[in-house]
Motif scaffolding. Structure first.
Motif, PDB file in Angstrom:
ATOM      1  N   ILE A 111      -1.599 -11.491 -11.149  1.00 14.59           N
ATOM      2  CA  ILE A 111      -2.163 -11.142  -9.855  1.00 14.59           C
ATOM      3  C   ILE A 111      -1.970  -9.667  -9.394  1.00 14.59           C
ATOM      4  N   ALA A 112      -0.511  -9.601  -9.387  1.00 10.66           N
ATOM      5  CA  ALA A 112       0.213  -8.050  -9.412  1.00 10.66           C
ATOM      6  C   ALA A 112      -0.469  -7.320 -10.514  1.00 10.66           C
ATOM      7  N   GLY A 113      -0.307  -7.615 -11.644  1.00 14.37           N
ATOM      8  CA  GLY A 113      -0.617  -6.676 -12.853  1.00 14.37           C
ATOM      9  C   GLY A 113      -2.292  -6.367 -12.812  1.00 14.37           C
ATOM     10  N   ALA A 114      -2.933  -7.147 -12.489  1.00 17.79           N
ATOM     11  CA  ALA A 114      -4.311  -6.831 -12.391  1.00 17.79           C
ATOM     12  C   ALA A 114      -4.716  -5.890 -11.335  1.00 17.79           C
ATOM     13  N   LEU A 115      -4.081  -6.170 -10.080  1.00 19.17           N
ATOM     14  CA  LEU A 115      -4.275  -5.266  -9.014  1.00 19.17           C
ATOM     15  C   LEU A 115      -3.730  -3.906  -9.266  1.00 19.17           C
ATOM     16  N   MET A 116      -2.501  -3.815  -9.735  1.00 21.76           N
ATOM     17  CA  MET A 116      -2.018  -2.474 -10.418  1.00 21.76           C
ATOM     18  C   MET A 116      -2.628  -1.667 -11.359  1.00 21.76           C
ATOM     19  N   ALA A 117      -3.600  -2.375 -11.950  1.00 19.36           N
ATOM     20  CA  ALA A 117      -4.360  -1.845 -12.929  1.00 19.36           C
ATOM     21  C   ALA A 117      -5.638  -0.970 -12.365  1.00 19.36           C
ATOM     22  N   VAL A 118      -6.028  -1.390 -11.214  1.00 15.72           N
ATOM     23  CA  VAL A 118      -7.052  -0.798 -10.575  1.00 15.72           C
ATOM     24  C   VAL A 118      -7.012  -0.079  -9.266  1.00 15.72           C
ATOM     25  N   LEU A 119      -5.802  -0.179  -8.602  1.00 14.27           N
ATOM     26  CA  LEU A 119      -5.510   0.390  -7.500  1.00 14.27           C
ATOM     27  C   LEU A 119      -4.582   1.435  -7.380  1.00 14.27           C
ATOM     28  N   ARG A 120      -4.751   2.850  -6.619  1.00 17.35           N
ATOM     29  CA  ARG A 120      -4.136   3.904  -6.762  1.00 17.35           C
ATOM     30  C   ARG A 120      -3.683   4.189  -5.231  1.00 17.35           C
ATOM     31  N   PRO A 121      -2.544   4.724  -4.904  1.00 19.24           N
ATOM     32  CA  PRO A 121      -2.195   5.197  -3.587  1.00 19.24           C
ATOM     33  C   PRO A 121      -3.292   5.804  -2.789  1.00 19.24           C
ATOM     34  N   GLY A 122      -3.437   5.359  -1.352  1.00 14.97           N
ATOM     35  CA  GLY A 122      -4.788   5.827  -0.748  1.00 14.97           C
ATOM     36  C   GLY A 122      -5.868   4.788  -0.554  1.00 14.97           C
ATOM     37  N   ASP A 123      -5.746   3.710  -1.558  1.00 15.67           N
ATOM     38  CA  ASP A 123      -7.067   2.885  -1.872  1.00 15.67           C
ATOM     39  C   ASP A 123      -6.753   1.789  -0.788  1.00 15.67           C
ATOM     40  N   LEU A 135      -7.349  -2.011  -0.186  1.00 11.36           N
ATOM     41  CA  LEU A 135      -7.812  -3.547  -1.071  1.00 11.36           C
ATOM     42  C   LEU A 135      -8.290  -4.537   0.146  1.00 11.36           C
ATOM     43  N   LEU A 136      -9.293  -5.173  -0.160  1.00 15.51           N
ATOM     44  CA  LEU A 136      -9.945  -6.222   0.732  1.00 15.51           C
ATOM     45  C   LEU A 136      -9.440  -7.529   0.006  1.00 15.51           C
ATOM     46  N   VAL A 137      -8.807  -8.478   0.912  1.00 11.40           N
ATOM     47  CA  VAL A 137      -8.338  -9.571   0.526  1.00 11.40           C
ATOM     48  C   VAL A 137      -8.959 -10.796   1.240  1.00 11.40           C
ATOM     49  N   ALA A 151       1.384 -11.888   0.715  1.00 14.44           N
ATOM     50  CA  ALA A 151       2.501 -11.358   0.747  1.00 14.44           C
ATOM     51  C   ALA A 151       2.420 -10.061  -0.328  1.00 14.44           C
ATOM     52  N   MET A 152       1.747 -10.166  -1.396  1.00 11.40           N
ATOM     53  CA  MET A 152       1.739  -8.850  -2.170  1.00 11.40           C
ATOM     54  C   MET A 152       0.808  -7.605  -1.578  1.00 11.40           C
ATOM     55  N   ALA A 153      -0.251  -8.182  -1.048  1.00 13.65           N
ATOM     56  CA  ALA A 153      -0.999  -7.207  -0.479  1.00 13.65           C
ATOM     57  C   ALA A 153      -0.315  -6.561   0.714  1.00 13.65           C
ATOM     58  N   THR A 154       0.357  -7.389   1.540  1.00 23.30           N
ATOM     59  CA  THR A 154       1.141  -6.645   2.813  1.00 23.30           C
ATOM     60  C   THR A 154       2.649  -6.107   2.391  1.00 23.30           C
ATOM     61  N   ASP A 185       3.948  -0.759  -0.096  1.00 22.95           N
ATOM     62  CA  ASP A 185       4.990   0.298  -0.553  1.00 22.95           C
ATOM     63  C   ASP A 185       4.584   1.213  -1.707  1.00 22.95           C
ATOM     64  N   PHE A 186       3.497   0.770  -2.434  1.00 22.92           N
ATOM     65  CA  PHE A 186       2.732   1.993  -3.154  1.00 22.92           C
ATOM     66  C   PHE A 186       1.406   2.506  -2.621  1.00 22.92           C
ATOM     67  N   GLY A 187       1.548   2.665  -1.210  1.00 24.02           N
ATOM     68  CA  GLY A 187       0.489   3.421  -0.768  1.00 24.02           C
ATOM     69  C   GLY A 187      -0.982   2.495  -0.915  1.00 24.02           C
ATOM     70  N   VAL A 188      -1.273   1.538  -0.942  1.00 28.68           N
ATOM     71  CA  VAL A 188      -2.212   0.562  -0.806  1.00 28.68           C
ATOM     72  C   VAL A 188      -2.449   0.016   0.643  1.00 28.68           C
ATOM     73  N   GLU A 189      -3.777   0.202   1.140  1.00 26.81           N
ATOM     74  CA  GLU A 189      -3.861  -0.540   2.651  1.00 26.81           C
ATOM     75  C   GLU A 189      -4.604  -1.836   2.245  1.00 26.81           C
ATOM     76  N   ALA A 190      -3.869  -3.022   2.603  1.00 30.37           N
ATOM     77  CA  ALA A 190      -4.692  -4.106   2.560  1.00 30.37           C
ATOM     78  C   ALA A 190      -5.362  -4.524   3.836  1.00 30.37           C
ATOM     79  N   ARG A 191      -6.749  -5.042   3.631  1.00 31.55           N
ATOM     80  CA  ARG A 191      -7.249  -5.453   5.008  1.00 31.55           C
ATOM     81  C   ARG A 191      -7.897  -6.974   4.458  1.00 31.55           C
ATOM     82  N   PHE A 192      -8.002  -7.849   5.383  1.00 26.79           N
ATOM     83  CA  PHE A 192      -8.318  -9.058   5.443  1.00 26.79           C
ATOM     84  C   PHE A 192      -9.789  -9.245   5.614  1.00 26.79           C
ATOM     85  N   PHE A 193     -10.595 -10.368   5.051  1.00 30.32           N
ATOM     86  CA  PHE A 193     -11.872 -10.532   5.530  1.00 30.32           C
ATOM     87  C   PHE A 193     -12.264 -11.782   5.539  1.00 30.32           C
TER      88      PHE A 193
END
Length: 406
Positions: free
Chosen positions: A99-111, A113-115, A125-128, A133-141
């Motif tokens: 999960i971490a590897g796949a998300l880090m492959a497509v996300l960049r700082p400032g992006d 992520l909908l979870v 826990a990874m999303a939040t 820490d890498f500048g990605v904002e997680a929002r739940f839906f």
């Protein structure tokens, strides 16, 4: 079959693909299974061969142990063959790592992520945590609010992570509809597809861009390994592989061999555990101690209609909710079980029971759901293994009797 083995070129059923995937003759040689290739250093006959290999680093090319060997390549190829639409599969040392590897492959700082709000707790826990820490904002839906999903997407939304069904609360969302909306907005769809696997839910065909699995569960099947995978089409597979190599992700050839062994029997194990789970779910549905049974393949269960439309199989994992009981009642029930272990994970040959309370981690979808009685809150997740179904039912029956004994 792959490689030099005879292959008519005709389409093969899933059971045949499971039995034959990854068994290239150059990898198996005269034996049935690929040997376990252990080794960090790969040697070259001469410097010209070393130079030639530099331009071919990838699956199927000896270079260095971190890039794999026939044992890992065979597993990757076999997983790709059972995932319609996949160009390749990357292996990871655990499902969470996948999960971490796949998300880090497509996300960049400032992006953004909908979870999905019913996600596996480590995904939340990874999303939040890590991604923040890498500048990605997680929002739940709310995964069940298909009509409102588009409103959750903003100009910075880069990806969405689904889990279908939710591995605790078992909601079945409309993945084809949700991924179509995501695609219209240029959003990448990833899914944790561990529950059904490609056998029961061909995720890429249903609109997802990247399909993730914890191979620890159904593929391994024997509760003796930790592995994960991510499969994707031609657009995202190179990015997955490149990121995994940059992070130094590599799996043990011994674990890959165990996963290959489990893969060959996965279909029959899933079919057996699903049949047994359905029988137990039907029995629980009639019990006075049970308020709700959350089992997607069970007719009348929430989400069954979408499950029947989109899925071709299930598994032995489902949930039931006690009616009007206390946490002490639930603990007595779980402690009284003789054939169910108490533990995390699932998909092994042994049955497990896990108490859970999702209310504290839900943020954008209600728990308990609307229409439930106030006291219907205490959940127990069952992972049904390969024991005799009647023995498991009898075990639950005696545990209910003890549960209500003060």
């Amino acid at each position: 079959m792959s490689g030099d083995r005879k292959d008519s070129g005709k389409p093969k059923g899933i059971a045949t693909r499971l039995a034959e995937g990854g068994r290239r003759l150059e990898w198996t040689m005269p034996v049935v299974n690929p040997p376990v290739w252990r080794g960090s250093t790969h040697l070259f006959a001469n410097d010209a061969e070393r130079e030639k290999a530099l331009g071919k680093i990838g699956d199927g090319q000896f270079f260095y142990g971190r890039h794999g060997s026939p044992t890992q390549w065979a597993l990757s190829e076999a997983l790709t063959e059972i995932e319609p639409g996949a160009a390749g599969t990357v292996l990871y040392p655990s499902g969470v790592a996948a999960i971490a590897g796949a998300l880090m492959a497509v996300l960049r700082p400032g992006d953004v992520l909908l979870v999905t709000d019913n996600a596996y707790d480590p995904s939340r826990a990874m999303a939040t945590g890590l991604l923040t820490d890498f500048g990605v904002e997680a929002r739940f839906f709310d995964p069940m609010d298909t009509d409102g999903f588009a409103a959750a997407i903003c100009e910075r939304t880069r990806a969405v992570l689904f889990e279908n069904p939710g591995s605790l609360t078992m909601e079945v969302c409309d993945v084809p509809a949700l991924t179509a909306i995501a695609r219209e907005h240029g959003v990448i769809s990833l899914i944790d597809n561990t529950w059904a696997s490609p056998i029961g839910f061909p995720a890429l065909e249903r609109g997802c861009d990247i399909a993730i699995m914890s191979l620890t569960k159904h593929v391994g099947g024997h509760s003796d390994l930790l592995l994960g995978s991510a499969s994707a089409g031609a657009k995202y597979y190179p990015r997955l592989k490149r990121t995994a190599q940059a992070l130094g992700q590599v799996v043990s050839p011994d674990d890959a061999a165990l996963a290959l062994r489990g893969l060959r029997t996965m279909k029959v194990r899933l079919e057996q555990s699903t049949r047994s789970a359905l029988a137990i779910a039907e029995w629980l549905k009639a019990r006075p101690e049970v308020a709700h049974v959350l089992c997607p393949p069970l007719p009348g269960s929430p989400g069954h209609e979408i499950w029947a439309r989109d899925f071709t199989g299930g598994c032995g994992l489902f949930t039931f909710i006690l009616e009007g009981r206390t946490p002490q009642h639930r603990s007595r029930f779980v402690d009284a079980l003789e054939h169910f272990g108490i533990g995390y994970s699932w998909g092994g040959y042994e049955s497990l029971a896990l108490p859970f309370d999702p209310e504290s981690i839900r943020t954008d979808s209600p728990w308990p759901p609307a229409g439930w009685n106030e006291g219907d809150r205490l959940g127990i997740r069952l992972s049904i293994g390969l024991e005799d179904t009647n023995d498991l039912i009898a075990d639950c029956e005696q545990a209910f009797a003890i549960m209500d004994t003060e």
